[in-house]
Each structure stands twice: as structure tokens, then as C-alpha cells.
Scaffold this motif. Structure first.
Motif, PDB file in Angstrom:
ATOM      1  N   ILE A   1       0.855  -1.186   0.000  1.00  0.00           N
ATOM      2  CA  ILE A   1       0.000   0.000   0.000  1.00  0.00           C
ATOM      3  C   ILE A   1       0.889   1.234   0.000  1.00  0.00           C
ATOM      4  O   ILE A   1       1.745   1.387   0.872  1.00  0.00           O
ATOM      5  N   LEU A   2       0.688   2.096  -0.987  1.00  0.00           N
ATOM      6  CA  LEU A   2       1.388   3.378  -1.047  1.00  0.00           C
ATOM      7  C   LEU A   2       0.327   4.461  -0.941  1.00  0.00           C
ATOM      8  O   LEU A   2      -0.633   4.466  -1.707  1.00  0.00           O
ATOM      9  N   GLU A   3       0.486   5.362   0.000  1.00  0.00           N
ATOM     10  CA  GLU A   3      -0.452   6.474   0.143  1.00  0.00           C
ATOM     11  C   GLU A   3       0.292   7.768  -0.120  1.00  0.00           C
ATOM     12  O   GLU A   3       1.440   7.916   0.263  1.00  0.00           O
ATOM     13  N   GLY A   4      -0.377   8.718  -0.749  1.00  0.00           N
ATOM     14  CA  GLY A   4       0.251   9.995  -1.044  1.00  0.00           C
ATOM     15  C   GLY A   4       0.637  10.082  -2.504  1.00  0.00           C
ATOM     16  O   GLY A   4       0.421   9.162  -3.288  1.00  0.00           O
ATOM     17  N   GLU A   5       1.227  11.207  -2.878  1.00  0.00           N
ATOM     18  CA  GLU A   5       1.664  11.394  -4.251  1.00  0.00           C
ATOM     19  C   GLU A   5       2.923  10.586  -4.499  1.00  0.00           C
ATOM     20  O   GLU A   5       3.811  10.519  -3.654  1.00  0.00           O
ATOM     21  N   ILE A   6       3.003   9.980  -5.669  1.00  0.00           N
ATOM     22  CA  ILE A   6       4.139   9.155  -6.056  1.00  0.00           C
ATOM     23  C   ILE A   6       4.837   9.851  -7.217  1.00  0.00           C
ATOM     24  O   ILE A   6       4.209  10.170  -8.217  1.00  0.00           O
ATOM     25  N   LYS A   7       6.130  10.088  -7.092  1.00  0.00           N
ATOM     26  CA  LYS A   7       6.900  10.781  -8.124  1.00  0.00           C
ATOM     27  C   LYS A   7       7.840   9.767  -8.767  1.00  0.00           C
ATOM     28  O   LYS A   7       8.781   9.300  -8.143  1.00  0.00           O
ATOM     29  N   LEU A   8       7.579   9.431 -10.033  1.00  0.00           N
ATOM     30  CA  LEU A   8       8.419   8.494 -10.770  1.00  0.00           C
ATOM     31  C   LEU A   8       9.455   9.288 -11.556  1.00  0.00           C
ATOM     32  O   LEU A   8       9.104  10.197 -12.307  1.00  0.00           O
ATOM     33  N   GLY A   9      10.725   8.946 -11.391  1.00  0.00           N
ATOM     34  CA  GLY A   9      11.779   9.601 -12.144  1.00  0.00           C
ATOM     35  C   GLY A   9      12.505  10.686 -11.388  1.00  0.00           C
ATOM     36  O   GLY A   9      13.556  11.132 -11.811  1.00  0.00           O
ATOM     37  N   GLY A  10      11.972  11.143 -10.269  1.00  0.00           N
ATOM     38  CA  GLY A  10      12.668  12.152  -9.483  1.00  0.00           C
ATOM     39  C   GLY A  10      11.715  13.110  -8.810  1.00  0.00           C
ATOM     40  O   GLY A  10      10.511  13.105  -9.075  1.00  0.00           O
ATOM     41  N   PRO A  11      12.236  13.971  -7.960  1.00  0.00           N
ATOM     42  CA  PRO A  11      11.391  14.882  -7.194  1.00  0.00           C
ATOM     43  C   PRO A  11      10.696  15.938  -8.046  1.00  0.00           C
ATOM     44  O   PRO A  11       9.711  16.525  -7.630  1.00  0.00           O
ATOM     45  N   GLY A  12      11.161  16.159  -9.266  1.00  0.00           N
ATOM     46  CA  GLY A  12      10.536  17.160 -10.136  1.00  0.00           C
ATOM     47  C   GLY A  12       9.416  16.616 -11.001  1.00  0.00           C
ATOM     48  O   GLY A  12       8.854  17.345 -11.829  1.00  0.00           O
ATOM     49  N   ALA A  13       9.052  15.354 -10.833  1.00  0.00           N
ATOM     50  CA  ALA A  13       7.997  14.761 -11.658  1.00  0.00           C
ATOM     51  C   ALA A  13       6.698  15.538 -11.488  1.00  0.00           C
ATOM     52  O   ALA A  13       6.281  15.828 -10.377  1.00  0.00           O
TER      53      ALA A  13
ATOM     54  N   ARG B   1       4.120  15.431 -14.491  1.00  0.00           N
ATOM     55  CA  ARG B   1       3.180  15.004 -15.533  1.00  0.00           C
ATOM     56  C   ARG B   1       2.389  13.809 -15.015  1.00  0.00           C
ATOM     57  O   ARG B   1       2.962  12.812 -14.593  1.00  0.00           O
ATOM     58  N   PRO B   2       1.040  13.889 -15.014  1.00  0.00           N
ATOM     59  CA  PRO B   2       0.244  12.775 -14.488  1.00  0.00           C
ATOM     60  C   PRO B   2       0.436  11.499 -15.297  1.00  0.00           C
ATOM     61  O   PRO B   2       0.459  11.538 -16.519  1.00  0.00           O
ATOM     62  N   ALA B   3       0.564  10.377 -14.596  1.00  0.00           N
ATOM     63  CA  ALA B   3       0.649   9.085 -15.275  1.00  0.00           C
ATOM     64  C   ALA B   3      -0.727   8.692 -15.800  1.00  0.00           C
ATOM     65  O   ALA B   3      -0.852   7.974 -16.775  1.00  0.00           O
ATOM     66  N   SER B   4      -1.765   9.150 -15.146  1.00  0.00           N
ATOM     67  CA  SER B   4      -3.135   8.877 -15.560  1.00  0.00           C
ATOM     68  C   SER B   4      -3.964  10.108 -15.221  1.00  0.00           C
ATOM     69  O   SER B   4      -3.894  10.623 -14.116  1.00  0.00           O
ATOM     70  N   ALA B   5      -4.726  10.595 -16.156  1.00  0.00           N
ATOM     71  CA  ALA B   5      -5.530  11.801 -15.927  1.00  0.00           C
ATOM     72  C   ALA B   5      -7.003  11.436 -15.851  1.00  0.00           C
ATOM     73  O   ALA B   5      -7.465  10.521 -16.534  1.00  0.00           O
ATOM     74  N   GLN B   6      -7.728  12.143 -14.995  1.00  0.00           N
ATOM     75  CA  GLN B   6      -9.170  11.927 -14.922  1.00  0.00           C
ATOM     76  C   GLN B   6      -9.770  12.178 -16.298  1.00  0.00           C
ATOM     77  O   GLN B   6      -9.387  13.105 -16.996  1.00  0.00           O
TER      78      GLN B   6
END
Length: 160
Positions: A120-132, A134-139
Motif C-alpha cells: 500500500i502506497l499512500e500519497g503522491e508518487i513521483k516516478l523519475g525524481g522529485p521534479g515529476a 506530468r500525471p501518469a493517468s488523468a481523470q
């Protein structure tokens, strides 16, 4: 060891024996005395394998050189520098898990492997670094089943 209240230090030579759930170390004292088999005290739920060059405090029970106990065993050249209040688990290769201020940091040379039936991961997840950002999936994104992404947790996953 009678003049120093049965307490001294030894430099570990790297020899570590595991017998019946107990650990025994070997090394030399700072006065040149040999310690071929000293029982190392470890707390429940934690174990480590000290490396050569580590320094352990040696205590003699009842002044008996056959009842020696080692505490510690860290190699001063490998101990990470931490700010006040910091905590770390580290090894001789530079891998480290550290708790510093409000951050848990895991540094490993090649791979981090998490194993559990459920993660379980809660919170915002940044892939690639702290400056990420761009949403991986958009509503509103329509998946292969024709369903619009409305509440998908992936909307909290950001990529660079």
C-alpha cells in the motif's frame, strides 16, 4: 583486564562465527592481547555481521577471561555521517536506509525489492525524481474497457 574494571576494546579481524543462534567475534585488544572467541551481544530482532576493522567494547564477566562479551563492532570508516537525531541501517557497500528529520531514504547499489502479498502506497508518487509533474493517468482518460478514469489512484502518480 583487572586495572580497567574488566572493560577494554578490541579491533575486529573479520572472523565471525555463528553457533546455536549466537555470534562470536575475534580480534586484538589495544594492548596487543588476543581475543579468539568473544560472545557478541545482539538485541532481539536485529543482527549484523561486523567487518574487519570494527571496534567492539569487551566486558569480562566476574573478571573471567573465559566469559567475555562484545558490544558494538562498527567500523569507524563505514559509519555514515548523520545530523542530530538521525538513524541509519547501513552495510559495508554503501547501501543505507536512513531516517533523517521527516524523510525515510533508501539508497542501494542495484535494486530495491519489496515483497508482500499487498503493498500500500499512500500519497503522491513521483516516478523519475522529485521534479515529476506530468500525471501518469488523468481523470477522464478512457481505458481499454471503455471506462473513464474518474477515481483511479494513478491520478496521484506523477512522471518526469
Amino acid at each position: 583486564m583487572t586495572s580497567d574494571a574488566n572493560v577494554t576494546r578490541m579491533r575486529l579481524d573479520g572472523a565471525v562465527q555463528h553457533r546455536a543462534g549466537q555470534q562470536f567475534l575475534a580480534g586484538k585488544g589495544y594492548a596487543g592481547e588476543a581475543f579468539p572467541r568473544v560472545h557478541r551481544v545482539e538485541p532481539h530482532g536485529f543482527t549484523s555481521h561486523p567487518v574487519a576493522g570494527g571496534i567492539a567494547t569487551v566486558i569480562g564477566a566476574r573478571g573471567n577471561r573465559d566469559s567475555l562479551y562484545a558490544l558494538g563492532g562498527a567500523n569507524p570508516g563505514l559509519v555514515p555521517v548523520l545530523p542530530q537525531g538521525g538513524t541509519a541501517i547501513y552495510d559495508h557497500l554503501g547501501n543505507i536506509v536512513s531516517l533523517v528529520m521527516t524523510e525515510l531514504r533508501i539508497v542501494h547499489a542495484s535494486r530495491i525489492h519489496l515483497v508482500a502479498p499487498e503493498i500500500i502506497l499512500e500519497g503522491e508518487i513521483k516516478l523519475g525524481g522529485p521534479g515529476a509533474s506530468r500525471p501518469a493517468s488523468a481523470q477522464g482518460t478512457v481505458d481499454t474497457g471503455g471506462f473513464a478514469d474518474v477515481t483511479n489512484p494513478a491520478t496521484k502518480v506523477w512522471m518526469e
